[in-house]
Structure formats: structure tokens, C-alpha cells
Design a protein around this motif. Structure first.
Motif, PDB file in Angstrom:
ATOM      1  N   UNK A   5      18.005  73.837  20.965  1.00 36.14           N
ATOM      2  CA  UNK A   5      17.242  72.680  20.486  1.00 36.14           C
ATOM      3  C   UNK A   5      16.512  73.094  19.216  1.00 36.14           C
ATOM      4  N   UNK A   6      16.622  72.265  18.174  1.00 34.54           N
ATOM      5  CA  UNK A   6      15.956  72.549  16.909  1.00 34.54           C
ATOM      6  C   UNK A   6      15.115  71.327  16.532  1.00 34.54           C
ATOM      7  N   UNK A   7      13.801  71.507  16.537  1.00 35.25           N
ATOM      8  CA  UNK A   7      12.899  70.405  16.185  1.00 35.25           C
ATOM      9  C   UNK A   7      11.564  70.995  15.782  1.00 35.25           C
ATOM     10  N   UNK A   8      10.952  70.429  14.753  1.00 39.88           N
ATOM     11  CA  UNK A   8       9.649  70.928  14.327  1.00 39.88           C
ATOM     12  C   UNK A   8       8.508  70.307  15.124  1.00 39.88           C
ATOM     13  N   UNK A   9       8.825  69.404  16.036  1.00 37.12           N
ATOM     14  CA  UNK A   9       7.823  68.786  16.912  1.00 37.12           C
ATOM     15  C   UNK A   9       7.772  69.585  18.222  1.00 37.12           C
ATOM     16  N   UNK A  10       6.746  70.412  18.356  1.00 39.33           N
ATOM     17  CA  UNK A  10       6.623  71.311  19.509  1.00 39.33           C
ATOM     18  C   UNK A  10       6.516  70.533  20.818  1.00 39.33           C
ATOM     19  N   UNK A  11       5.866  69.382  20.803  1.00 44.37           N
ATOM     20  CA  UNK A  11       5.760  68.577  22.024  1.00 44.37           C
ATOM     21  C   UNK A  11       7.125  68.094  22.495  1.00 44.37           C
ATOM     22  N   UNK A  12       7.978  67.705  21.565  1.00 46.97           N
ATOM     23  CA  UNK A  12       9.335  67.289  21.947  1.00 46.97           C
ATOM     24  C   UNK A  12      10.131  68.462  22.496  1.00 46.97           C
ATOM     25  N   UNK A  43      12.052  75.991  15.763  1.00 50.59           N
ATOM     26  CA  UNK A  43      11.263  74.948  15.112  1.00 50.59           C
ATOM     27  C   UNK A  43      11.645  74.762  13.647  1.00 50.59           C
ATOM     28  N   UNK A  44      12.659  75.483  13.196  1.00 47.92           N
ATOM     29  CA  UNK A  44      13.133  75.303  11.823  1.00 47.92           C
ATOM     30  C   UNK A  44      14.605  75.721  11.739  1.00 47.92           C
ATOM     31  N   UNK A  45      15.243  75.311  10.666  1.00 48.75           N
ATOM     32  CA  UNK A  45      16.668  75.561  10.504  1.00 48.75           C
ATOM     33  C   UNK A  45      17.041  77.020  10.352  1.00 48.75           C
ATOM     34  N   UNK A  46      16.174  77.791   9.713  1.00 45.41           N
ATOM     35  CA  UNK A  46      16.470  79.211   9.517  1.00 45.41           C
ATOM     36  C   UNK A  46      16.532  79.948  10.853  1.00 45.41           C
ATOM     37  N   UNK A  47      15.559  79.688  11.723  1.00 55.48           N
ATOM     38  CA  UNK A  47      15.577  80.294  13.061  1.00 55.48           C
ATOM     39  C   UNK A  47      16.750  79.768  13.874  1.00 55.48           C
TER      40      UNK A  47
END
Length: 111
Positions: free
Chosen positions: A7-14, A33-37
Motif C-alpha cells: 500500500x502506498x499513500x501519504x495519508x497515514x490514517x488511510x 508513504x511515498x513513491x521512493x520507498x
């Protein structure tokens, strides 16, 4: 062997919500939480599926998808791009980038 999802999303709650939903249903979950990671984890974990938000700082989900498709060892990985935007141009861009699917948020547990 459990099905692996990244899962890749910058919204930690999601991400917390997705973690609860997927782990509860027996999936092995990695999160970024980001594309690089996300790209680093895609190489390390080799998930069966990458679920990535479209709009993120630094590298969009569309760029993540393009990078995955350019790397032979990752190219067959399923990639779903999801976004809160219902813009038809984004759907077309996702298709051209090689996304397996494009979903609009909010995404319910059945999807």
C-alpha cells in the motif's frame, strides 16, 4: 504463502485502515508513504499487488507505476492506482502507464 500487498499513500490514517482491513483478512501487507520507498519495497518484498495513491509528494502513483513497468523484474506486478479525483484524463494516463486498474476513493471494503 500469503498474498502480498504493498500500500502506498501519504495519508497515514488511510494506511492504518488498509492495514487493519488486509491483515484481518490474511494478507501480508507492506506500507510506504511515498513513491521512493514504494519502489524500494517493491524490490525487497516482491508484492503480488501494489495499491498506490495517485497524488503524493515527490513521486506520484502514476510515476511509481511507470517505474515498475520499466523494470523487468517488477513489470508483471499488478498495480492499482487510486485517487479522490474523478478526472477522466487521470484514468487514461493510468491506463497508458500500464496500471492494472484505476479506482476512485473512497474505496469500500468490498472493492
Amino acid at each position: 504463502m500469503p498474498y502480498r500487498i504493498l500500500i502506498v499513500d501519504d495519508d497515514v490514517d488511510l494506511i492504518k485502515l488498509y492495514r487493519w482491513l488486509f491483515v484481518r483478512n490474511g494478507f501480508e501487507l507492506s506500507m510506504a508513504t511515498n513513491g521512493f520507498d514504494a519502489l524500494r519495497l517493491a524490490h525487497e518484498v516482491r508484492p503480488h499487488l501494489v495499491l498506490t495513491d495517485y497524488l503524493m509528494p515527490g513521486m506520484s502513483g502514476l510515476e511509481v507505476c511507470c517505474q515498475i513497468r520499466l523494470q523487468p523484474e517488477l513489470a508483471n506486478m499488478a498495480v492499482v492506482i487510486f485517487t479522490a479525483s474523478g478526472d477522466g484524463k487521470l484514468r487514461q494516463a493510468a491506463r497508458l502507464a500500464g496500471a492494472t486498474a484505476y479506482w476512485e476513493k473512497p474505496i469500500g471494503p468490498h472493492e
